[in-house]
Design a protein around this motif. Structure first.
Motif, short mmCIF file in Angstrom:
data_model
loop_
_atom_site.label_atom_id
_atom_site.label_comp_id
_atom_site.label_asym_id
_atom_site.label_seq_id
_atom_site.Cartn_x
_atom_site.Cartn_y
_atom_site.Cartn_z
N ASN A 308 -36.23 47.61 -10.68
CA ASN A 308 -36.68 47.11 -9.35
C ASN A 308 -35.52 46.53 -8.57
OD1 ASN A 308 -39.30 47.69 -9.56
ND2 ASN A 308 -40.03 45.59 -9.90
N GLN A 312 -34.31 47.90 -4.99
CA GLN A 312 -34.41 47.03 -3.81
C GLN A 312 -33.05 46.78 -3.18
OE1 GLN A 312 -37.77 46.86 -2.76
NE2 GLN A 312 -37.34 44.72 -2.36
N THR A 316 -31.91 47.97 0.51
CA THR A 316 -31.44 46.97 1.48
C THR A 316 -30.07 47.36 2.03
OG1 THR A 316 -32.67 45.29 0.27
CG2 THR A 316 -31.02 44.48 1.82
N THR A 354 -38.00 45.42 6.32
CA THR A 354 -37.52 45.65 4.94
C THR A 354 -36.53 44.56 4.54
OG1 THR A 354 -37.78 48.01 5.26
CG2 THR A 354 -36.31 47.35 3.48
N GLU A 357 -37.79 41.28 2.87
CA GLU A 357 -38.41 41.30 1.54
C GLU A 357 -37.49 40.73 0.47
OE1 GLU A 357 -39.86 45.25 0.70
OE2 GLU A 357 -40.98 45.22 2.59
N VAL A 359 -35.34 40.45 -2.71
CA VAL A 359 -34.64 41.30 -3.68
C VAL A 359 -34.47 40.41 -4.91
CG1 VAL A 359 -32.59 42.71 -4.17
CG2 VAL A 359 -33.43 42.49 -1.81
#
Ligand code: NAP
Length: 493
Positions: A308, A312, A316, A354, A357, A359
Motif C-alpha cells: 500500500n 500510494q 502521489t 489525491t 490522502e 500515505v
C-alpha cells in the motif's frame, strides 16, 4: 490461526452477555485490581512476548519494549482513575418537597457501562492498541465486557496477551467470559461481530476504508450502535517564516525523525508541511532532504502495508506539480518503506484531492504557498485531522491567532513547536478529530477520557438509598467528588 466461525462469534457474545450481568456491578476498586493484575500478567510473559511481536510485526526490540511499557502503563492509569472514582460524573439534585408551585423530585445521575464491546486490534500497535491495548483497557475499566478481533498480522502476540488477561480474570475470581478473543483473516469475522445483536459498541484503529465500512454496517443494523473508529490523518504542520529563518536546520532534523519514526506507521505522522515560499523554506527543504537521504529504509509491519505504501507513494509522486525532493540513499529491500520527501505548489495541492490522502509510511509532502492567505486557504480546505502542528516563534504565534482558530475547526490536538508523533497517555490527552479522522470527534481513543466511549448516563429519580449505587448514595461511602445541587464536593449530602 483459523477464522472464528459464526457459531463461535455467537457463543462469545452470548457468554459475554451473561458475564456482563456480573461485571457491570463489580466495584471500581475490584476492577482496578483486575487491570493491575492484567498489567502484571503481561509483564510476567517476559521476553517471549517481545520476541513473538518482533517476529510478527518487524518492529525492533526497543520499540516493542517501550510499547509494552505503554500498554501496562495504560492499564494502571485506568486503575488509578477507577480508584479515584469521580469519572462516573455522579450528580445529585436533592428533593425540595415544599417547592411551589410544584415540588422538586430527588434526581441522581451517573455513567453506567454500555455492555459488550467489540475491539479491532490495530496492526501498527501490536501491544498498545491490540488485545490488551487502550480500547480493551478503557472498556474493561468502564465495566464492559470485551470481544477482541485479533489483527491478522500478529495472531501469536495477541494469543499470548489474551492468555495473560484470562489468567488475571481467574486470579481475581471473575468470569473468564468477560473477555473473548477471536481471529479473522476474512472481513466476514469483523462484519459478523459488528452485526451481532448483542454487540453494544465497537472500537477500531486502522484504515479509512475499514473504519468507514464498519461504521456503515453498524448504522444499517436494526438497532444502530456507536463505532469509535480512528482512521487516519495527514496531520498538517504549519511552518511560519520567523521560525524557519531562525532554526531551519533543527526543525528539519526534528521532522525527519518524526516522519520516519517506526517506518512512518503512526496515525500522527506529519504528512504535509506547509510553508511560505522564501529562501528560508528552501534552506529548510534542503536540510530535510539531507536528513531523509541519510535515513535507512525500515521493514514495514506486513507485506500488505508495504505494498500500500509503495502504491500510494508512487501515485502521489505522479500527480501534477509534485516534485521529488529526496529519497533515502539506501535502496529499499522487500517490504521496506523508502523514506521520501516531495513538494508541491499550494494551488496544485488545492486542486487535487489525491494529494489530501494519507500515505501511511515514511512519506511527507512540503506545500509551498505564495503567502499567508494561501496557507490559510489550505487549512480551511483540509478535512478533519487528528493533529495539527504550528512551528513558530512565540510572538509569531500570537500574531497568527486566526490560523490557530482555523485549525481548531478541524483537529483534536494542536501542537506548538514540537512533533505530533508520540501521543502521551494521560488525563488531558485528546486523540481524536473531526471526520474522516474519526467517526466521533467528541471522544478520544488515548488517555483517561477514552473510558467515556463505553459508558452512558442513566438518571435515577426518587430512588430509595439502598437501591442506589455507592457513587450516588447520600452517605458518599467512596468519598468521591460529585456535583451536588450544582456544586462540586466530596462530602455526604
Ligand atoms: P485495516 O485494513 O483497516 O484493518 C484493520 C482491521 O479491520 C483488521 O482486523 C481488518 O480485518 C478489519 N477490517 C478492515 N476492513 C474491514 C471490513 N470492510 N469489514 C470487516 N472488517 C474489516 O488496517 P490495517 O490492516 O492495519 O492496515 C491497512 C491500512 O490501514 C494501512 O496501509 C494504513 O493505510 C491504514 N492504517 C492506518 C492506521 C492509523 O492509525 N490511521 C493504523 C493502521 C493502519 P481483516 O484484515 O480480517 O479484513
Amino acid at each position: 490461526m483459523k477464522d472464528s466461525t459464526p457459531l463461535e462469534i455467537d457463543e462469545a457474545l452470548q457468554k459475554a452477555q451473561i458475564a456482563f450481568q456480573t461485571y457491570k456491578n463489580t466495584s471500581g476498586a475490584q476492577k482496578a485490581i483486575l487491570l493491575r493484575m492484567i498489567a502484571s500478567e503481561i509483564e510476567n510473559l517476559g521476553n517471549v512476548l517481545i520476541t513473538t511481536a518482533m517476529e510478527e510485526s518487524n518492529l525492533p526490540e526497543g520499540r516493542l519494549v517501550g510499547e509494552r511499557g505503554r500498554t501496562v502503563g495504560q492499564l494502571r492509569l485506568f486503575a488509578d482513575l477507577l480508584s479515584e472514582g469521580s469519572w462516573v460524573e455522579a450528580s445529585i439534585d436533592t428533593a425540595i418537597p415544599d417547592r411551589t408551585p410544584a415540588p422538586k423530585p430527588d434526581i441522581r445521575k451517573m455513567l453506567f457501562p454500555l455492555g459488550n464491546i467489540v475491539v479491532f486490534g490495530a496492526s501498527n500497535f501490536p501491544l498498545a492498541f491490540s488485545t490488551a491495548g487502550g480500547d480493551t483497557a478503557s472498556a474493561l475499566a468502564s465495566g464492559c465486557t470485551v470481544i477482541v478481533k485479533a489483527h491478522p498480522a500478529h495472531p501469536e502476540t495477541s494469543t499470548l496477551v489474551a492468555g495473560a488477561i484470562w489468567k488475571a480474570l481467574e486470579k481475581c475470581n471473575l468470569p473468564k467470559e468477560i473477555f473473548a478473543h477471536l481471529y479473522g483473516r476474512s472481513a466476514d469475522v469483523g462484519k459478523n461481530l459488528v452485526l451481532h445483536p448483542l454487540t453494544n459498541a465497537v472500537a477500531f484503529t486502522g484504515s479509512f476504508l475499514g473504519g468507514k465500512a464498519l461504521f456503515d454496517l453498524a448504522n444499517q443494523r436494526k438497532k444502530p450502535i456507536p463505532v469509535f473508529a480512528e482512521m487516519g490523518s495527514i496531520n498538517p504542520v504549519l511552518l511560519l517564516p520567523e521560525a524557519l529563518k531562525n532554526r531551519a536546520e533543527s526543525i528539519a532534523t526534528q521532522f525527519a525523525g518524526s516522519i520516519t519514526l517506526g517506518a512512518g506507521q503512526f496515525c500522527t505522522k506529519p504528512g504535509i508541511l506547509i510553508g511560505i515560499e522564501s529562501p528560508d523554506l528552501d534552506v529548510f527543504t534542503n536540510y530535510l532532504a539531507q536528513n531523509i537521504s541519510a535515513i535507512k529504509p525500515a521493514t514495514m509491519l506486513y507485506d500488505g502495508i508495504a505494498h500500500n505504501y509503495d502504491y500510494q507513494r508512487l501515485i502521489t509522486l505522479a500527480q501534477t506539480g509534485v516534485r521529488l525532493e529526496a529519497e533515502s540513499a539506501t535502496i529499499a529491500e522487500k517490504d521496506q518503506a523508502m523514506p521520501t520527501i516531495a513538494s508541491v505548489a499550494a494551488q496544485d495541492f488545492l486542486k487535487n484531492s489525491t494529494l489530501h490522502e494519507e500515505v501511511f509510511g515514511a512519506f511527507a509532502l512540503i506545500i509551498r504557498c505564495k503567502n499567508k492567505q494561501e496557507m490559510q486557504e489550505i487549512v480551511q480546505d483540509l478535512e478533519g485531522q487528528l493533529t495539527a502542528t504550528i512551528i513558530a516563534e512565540p510572538d509569531e504565534l500570537l500574531a497568527n491567532r486566526d490560523l490557530v482558530e482555523d485549525l481548531k475547526a478541524i483537529v483534536g490536538r494542536i501542537v506548538f513547536n514540537s512533533v505530533p508523533t508520540g501521543v502521551e497517555v494521560c488525563y488531558s490527552m485528546h486523540h481524536g478529530g473531526i471526520f474522516p479522522a474519526t467517526t466521533d470527534s467528541r471522544f478520544t481513543s488515548v488517555g483517561a477520557s477514552a473510558i467515556k466511549r463505553f459508558a452512558r448516563p442513566i438518571c435515577l429519580q426518587g430512588f430509595p438509598e439502598q437501591m442506589l449505587p455507592p457513587e450516588l448514595q447520600s452517605t458518599n461511602p467512596l468519598n468521591i467528588w460529585r456535583l451536588v445541587n450544582g456544586k462540586w464536593n466530596n462530602d455526604k449530602v
